[in-house]
Scaffold this motif. Structure first.
Motif, mmCIF file in Angstrom:
data_model
loop_
_atom_site.group_PDB
_atom_site.id
_atom_site.type_symbol
_atom_site.label_atom_id
_atom_site.label_comp_id
_atom_site.label_asym_id
_atom_site.label_seq_id
_atom_site.Cartn_x
_atom_site.Cartn_y
_atom_site.Cartn_z
ATOM 1 N N GLN A 67 0.861 -1.182 0.000
ATOM 2 C CA GLN A 67 0.000 0.000 0.000
ATOM 3 C C GLN A 67 0.895 1.229 0.000
ATOM 4 N N VAL A 68 0.564 2.211 -0.827
ATOM 5 C CA VAL A 68 1.335 3.450 -0.840
ATOM 6 C C VAL A 68 0.396 4.628 -0.622
ATOM 7 N N ALA A 69 0.936 5.694 -0.080
ATOM 8 C CA ALA A 69 0.145 6.886 0.169
ATOM 9 C C ALA A 69 -0.277 7.536 -1.142
ATOM 10 N N ASP A 70 -1.410 8.196 -1.116
ATOM 11 C CA ASP A 70 -1.902 8.866 -2.309
ATOM 12 C C ASP A 70 -0.911 9.914 -2.824
ATOM 13 N N SER A 71 -0.184 10.534 -1.894
ATOM 14 C CA SER A 71 0.739 11.607 -2.268
ATOM 15 C C SER A 71 1.908 11.113 -3.117
ATOM 16 N N VAL A 72 2.181 9.817 -3.092
ATOM 17 C CA VAL A 72 3.306 9.267 -3.847
ATOM 18 C C VAL A 72 2.883 8.166 -4.809
ATOM 19 N N LYS A 73 1.612 7.888 -4.875
ATOM 20 C CA LYS A 73 1.124 6.808 -5.730
ATOM 21 C C LYS A 73 1.484 7.077 -7.187
ATOM 22 N N GLY A 74 1.961 6.037 -7.847
ATOM 23 C CA GLY A 74 2.392 6.165 -9.226
ATOM 24 C C GLY A 74 3.852 6.557 -9.372
ATOM 25 N N ARG A 75 4.483 7.002 -8.273
ATOM 26 C CA ARG A 75 5.898 7.394 -8.329
ATOM 27 C C ARG A 75 6.755 6.525 -7.414
ATOM 28 N N PHE A 76 6.211 6.097 -6.285
ATOM 29 C CA PHE A 76 6.953 5.286 -5.317
ATOM 30 C C PHE A 76 6.386 3.868 -5.298
ATOM 31 N N SER A 77 7.246 2.922 -5.021
ATOM 32 C CA SER A 77 6.806 1.546 -4.824
ATOM 33 C C SER A 77 7.670 0.889 -3.763
ATOM 34 N N ILE A 78 7.096 -0.103 -3.088
ATOM 35 C CA ILE A 78 7.794 -0.827 -2.023
ATOM 36 C C ILE A 78 7.922 -2.277 -2.432
ATOM 37 N N SER A 79 9.060 -2.856 -2.126
ATOM 38 C CA SER A 79 9.276 -4.267 -2.432
ATOM 39 C C SER A 79 10.140 -4.888 -1.346
ATOM 40 N N ARG A 80 10.212 -6.211 -1.393
ATOM 41 C CA ARG A 80 10.911 -6.928 -0.329
ATOM 42 C C ARG A 80 11.687 -8.094 -0.920
ATOM 43 N N ASP A 81 12.861 -8.321 -0.362
ATOM 44 C CA ASP A 81 13.674 -9.485 -0.703
ATOM 45 C C ASP A 81 13.926 -10.240 0.589
ATOM 46 N N ASN A 82 13.147 -11.286 0.835
ATOM 47 C CA ASN A 82 13.263 -12.013 2.097
ATOM 48 C C ASN A 82 14.594 -12.750 2.212
ATOM 49 N N ALA A 83 15.142 -13.158 1.102
ATOM 50 C CA ALA A 83 16.424 -13.869 1.143
ATOM 51 C C ALA A 83 17.530 -12.973 1.681
ATOM 52 N N LYS A 84 17.386 -11.663 1.448
ATOM 53 C CA LYS A 84 18.405 -10.709 1.891
ATOM 54 C C LYS A 84 17.959 -9.916 3.114
#
Length: 123
Positions: free
Chosen positions: A59-76
């Protein structure tokens, strides 16, 4: 015990991209949801994005939607905040936070925070 360390901040021009990293440690980090907040000078802490550990939803805030994204690498044991098309108003200290339950993250009431990384966007 889970600990968080952010990195990747810096000074960039408007329109540039940055990727922030949140390195987590501790045996239970993989079962923590992780969020990003930011705090601009003279302002309160603002929710930016969250990654839910149990289903991978984000989930991203409306103020940054379309420009920011979050991801995860569990192995690291890493969580990333990709920031594109940066604007001067994105200037802030960016913090990552984590909790076993996503609800404290969404309300900004977690107790576990990193030290923050400065992002400065010039016009």
């Amino acid at each position: 015990q889970v600990q968080l360390v952010e990195s990747g901040g810096g000074l960039v021009q408007a329109g540039a991209s940055l990727r922030l990293s949140c390195a987590g440690s501790g045996r239970t980090f993989s079962r923590h949801s992780v969020g990003w907040f930011r705090q601009a000078p003279g302002k309160g802490r603002e929710f930016v994005a969250v990654h839910r550990w149990n289903d991978g939803n984000t989930q991203v805030a409306d103020s940054v939607k379309g420009r920011f994204s979050i991801s995860r690498d569990n192995a690291k044991n890493m969580v990333y905040l990709q920031m594109d098309s940066l604007k001067p108003e994105d200037t802030a200290v960016y913090y990552c936070t984590a909790d076993l339950d996503v609800r404290p993250i969404l309300s900004g009431r977690t107790r576990l925070w990193g030290q923050g990384t400065q992002v400065t966007v010039s016009s």
